[in-house]
Design an enzyme around this catalytic site. Structure first.
Site, mmCIF file in Angstrom:
data_model
loop_
_atom_site.group_PDB
_atom_site.id
_atom_site.type_symbol
_atom_site.label_atom_id
_atom_site.label_comp_id
_atom_site.label_asym_id
_atom_site.label_seq_id
_atom_site.Cartn_x
_atom_site.Cartn_y
_atom_site.Cartn_z
ATOM 1 C CE LYS A 115 -4.598 -0.551 0.414
ATOM 2 N NZ LYS A 115 -5.537 -1.165 1.253
ATOM 3 C CE LYS A 194 -3.618 -11.544 -4.527
ATOM 4 N NZ LYS A 194 -3.495 -10.927 -3.246
ATOM 5 C CE LYS A 197 -11.250 -8.098 -2.225
ATOM 6 N NZ LYS A 197 -12.028 -9.015 -1.401
HETATM 7 P P1 TYM Z 1 -8.897 -11.781 1.288
HETATM 8 O O1 TYM Z 1 -10.272 -11.329 1.655
HETATM 9 O O2 TYM Z 1 -8.018 -10.866 0.522
HETATM 10 O O3 TYM Z 1 -8.987 -13.117 0.460
HETATM 11 C C1 TYM Z 1 -9.723 -14.225 0.935
HETATM 12 C C2 TYM Z 1 -9.011 -15.500 0.554
HETATM 13 O O4 TYM Z 1 -8.892 -15.589 -0.882
HETATM 14 C C3 TYM Z 1 -7.538 -15.852 -1.211
HETATM 15 N N1 TYM Z 1 -7.230 -15.195 -2.501
HETATM 16 C C4 TYM Z 1 -6.649 -15.796 -3.540
HETATM 17 N N2 TYM Z 1 -6.231 -17.044 -3.704
HETATM 18 C C5 TYM Z 1 -5.678 -17.365 -4.909
HETATM 19 N N3 TYM Z 1 -5.519 -16.504 -5.936
HETATM 20 C C6 TYM Z 1 -5.928 -15.219 -5.795
HETATM 21 N N4 TYM Z 1 -5.764 -14.391 -6.800
HETATM 22 C C7 TYM Z 1 -6.533 -14.809 -4.553
HETATM 23 N N5 TYM Z 1 -7.043 -13.648 -4.074
HETATM 24 C C8 TYM Z 1 -7.456 -13.902 -2.798
HETATM 25 C C9 TYM Z 1 -6.740 -15.276 -0.057
HETATM 26 O O5 TYM Z 1 -5.482 -15.885 0.067
HETATM 27 C C10 TYM Z 1 -7.599 -15.602 1.122
HETATM 28 O O6 TYM Z 1 -7.360 -16.921 1.570
HETATM 29 N N6 TYM Z 1 -6.473 -11.203 5.570
HETATM 30 C C11 TYM Z 1 -7.390 -12.071 4.853
HETATM 31 C C12 TYM Z 1 -8.717 -12.273 5.554
HETATM 32 C C13 TYM Z 1 -8.603 -12.787 6.954
HETATM 33 C C14 TYM Z 1 -8.241 -14.102 7.359
HETATM 34 C C15 TYM Z 1 -8.321 -14.117 8.776
HETATM 35 C C16 TYM Z 1 -7.887 -15.257 6.648
HETATM 36 C C17 TYM Z 1 -8.860 -12.075 8.093
HETATM 37 N N7 TYM Z 1 -8.683 -12.877 9.181
HETATM 38 C C18 TYM Z 1 -8.025 -15.270 9.514
HETATM 39 C C19 TYM Z 1 -7.598 -16.411 7.390
HETATM 40 C C20 TYM Z 1 -7.660 -16.408 8.789
HETATM 41 C C21 TYM Z 1 -7.650 -11.429 3.514
HETATM 42 O O7 TYM Z 1 -7.501 -10.255 3.341
HETATM 43 O O8 TYM Z 1 -8.153 -12.301 2.594
#
Ligand code: TYM
Length: 323
Positions: A115, A194, A197
């Site tokens: 960021k 990758k 969003k």
């Molecule tokens: P977030 O909301 O960005 O994404 C949710 C999950 O989707 C996976 N992901 C992907 N996997 C493969 N290819 C991609 N292009 C891709 N984009 C997203 C992410 O790896 C994730 O597993 N910090 C986390 C949310 C969170 C969390 C937690 C996860 C908050 N607390 C506790 C596990 C345990 C996040 O921002 O994911």
């Protein structure tokens, strides 16, 4: 919930419309695993607040993420589906972890560094984000955290937080392990980076046929002339075929190598395969009412809170705030 099973927890931010990268990286592996564990699925609405400051949108996204999970096959009776903000113990524990880690340690976070490198606003919530995530995981004595590759560092942070706390206050938390589905560890977006969003390169999971088609048609290609072999290693459309076109993959590989397919046809096949995966899910999703989903989340929050509050009694006692 069977207490003899190991615990699994994963989370997803309610910061926008889910894309097929979320599906392959998080939803699908979660669905394959969750019944073997005592599972929790958390909608990270407080994490989403680090980037989203629109109350209507945040509320809408939260219901939508829950709907998405149910539509892709989650049975809310077999896992606790809840939202982070319904369990205030998460933010409480995050404060305690914030008091245990240093600023330089948090500055190493990829999410924060990315960021800042992009010149975007880094609020304090974003900076301490990993400690809230550590709380999400550690509050529930989680053994396994299924996530995409991009979250690996966050699980390392959670292990660090557990270890720092245990060293300072005695054994309280178990150190969780990530479970990364290697084949889809990072699903590329339409520009080859990758899928995310924030890069505006996504293929929506529950888009209309036209939206899915338009996104696939945007996938970058090189200028290899028709009739020439295409590179399966570098082509973004092919990388997506490995996830969505499993039944056609042998045929597609041959046709790529023989120069017997063009990018347009390859993309048409990909659109068809993505649509045949998501059409039945979309129908299921449309049948779910907001109220039905609200009740599921509310009940999930109550069940999660029973576990989290019991853990916090132990934590408070160990740090010395119970007098
Ligand atoms: P977030 O909301 O960005 O994404 C949710 C999950 O989707 C996976 N992901 C992907 N996997 C493969 N290819 C991609 N292009 C891709 N984009 C997203 C992410 O790896 C994730 O597993 N910090 C986390 C949310 C969170 C969390 C937690 C996860 C908050 N607390 C506790 C596990 C345990 C996040 O921002 O994911």
């Amino acid at each position: 919930m069977l207490s003899s099973k190991k615990r699994l927890l994963t989370g997803i931010q309610s910061s926008g419309v889910l894309h097929v990268g979320n599906y392959m990286g998080a939803l699908k592996p979660f669905l394959e695993l969750y019944e073997d564990y005592d599972s929790l699925l958390m909608i990270a609405d407080y994490h989403a607040l680090t980037s989203l400051k629109n109350p209507k949108e945040l509320a809408r996204n939260t219901l939508d993420v829950a709907k998405d999970y149910i539509a892709v096959g989650l049975d809310p009776k077999k896992a606790i589906l809840f939202k982070q903000s319904d369990v205030p113990e998460h933010t409480e524990l995050a404060w305690i972890f914030n008091c245990l880690v240093t600023v330089p340690f948090l500055m190493q976070s990829h999410a924060y560094k990315d960021k800042v490198a992009k010149g975007l606003e880094a609020n304090a919530g974003l900076f301490t984000y990993p400690m809230l995530m550590a709380s999400d995981i550690l509050l529930y004595d989680t053994a396994v955290v299924p996530v995409g590759e991009d979250q690996r560092q966050h699980i390392e942070y959670a292990r660090e937080a557990a270890s720092k706390f245990n060293t300072a206050f005695g054994q309280t938390f178990i150190e969780p392990k990530e479970r990364i589905l290697e084949s889809s560890a990072t699903l590329p977006g339409t520009d080859g980076k990758k899928m995310s969003k924030s890069y505006n390169n996504t293929i929506p999971l529950f888009g209309t046929d036209d939206e899915v088609r338009a996104a696939v048609m945007k996938i970058v290609t090189d200028s290899t002339p028709a009739g020439t072999p295409l590179n399966t290693e570098t082509d973004v459309t092919f990388a997506l075929h490995t996830q969505f076109s499993q039944n056609d993959i042998a045929d597609l590989t041959n046709r790529y190598r023989e120069g017997n397919i063009g990018y347009k046809e390859s993309k048409d096949i990909l659109v068809q395969n993505i649509l045949s995966l998501i059409t039945p899910m979309r129908e299921k999703r449309e049948a779910l009412s907001d109220d039905e989903v609200r009740n599921i989340i509310k009940e999930g929050g109550e069940r999660a809170r029973v576990i989290a509050s019991a853990k916090m009694i132990e934590v408070r006692k160990n740090i010395g705030v119970t007098v």
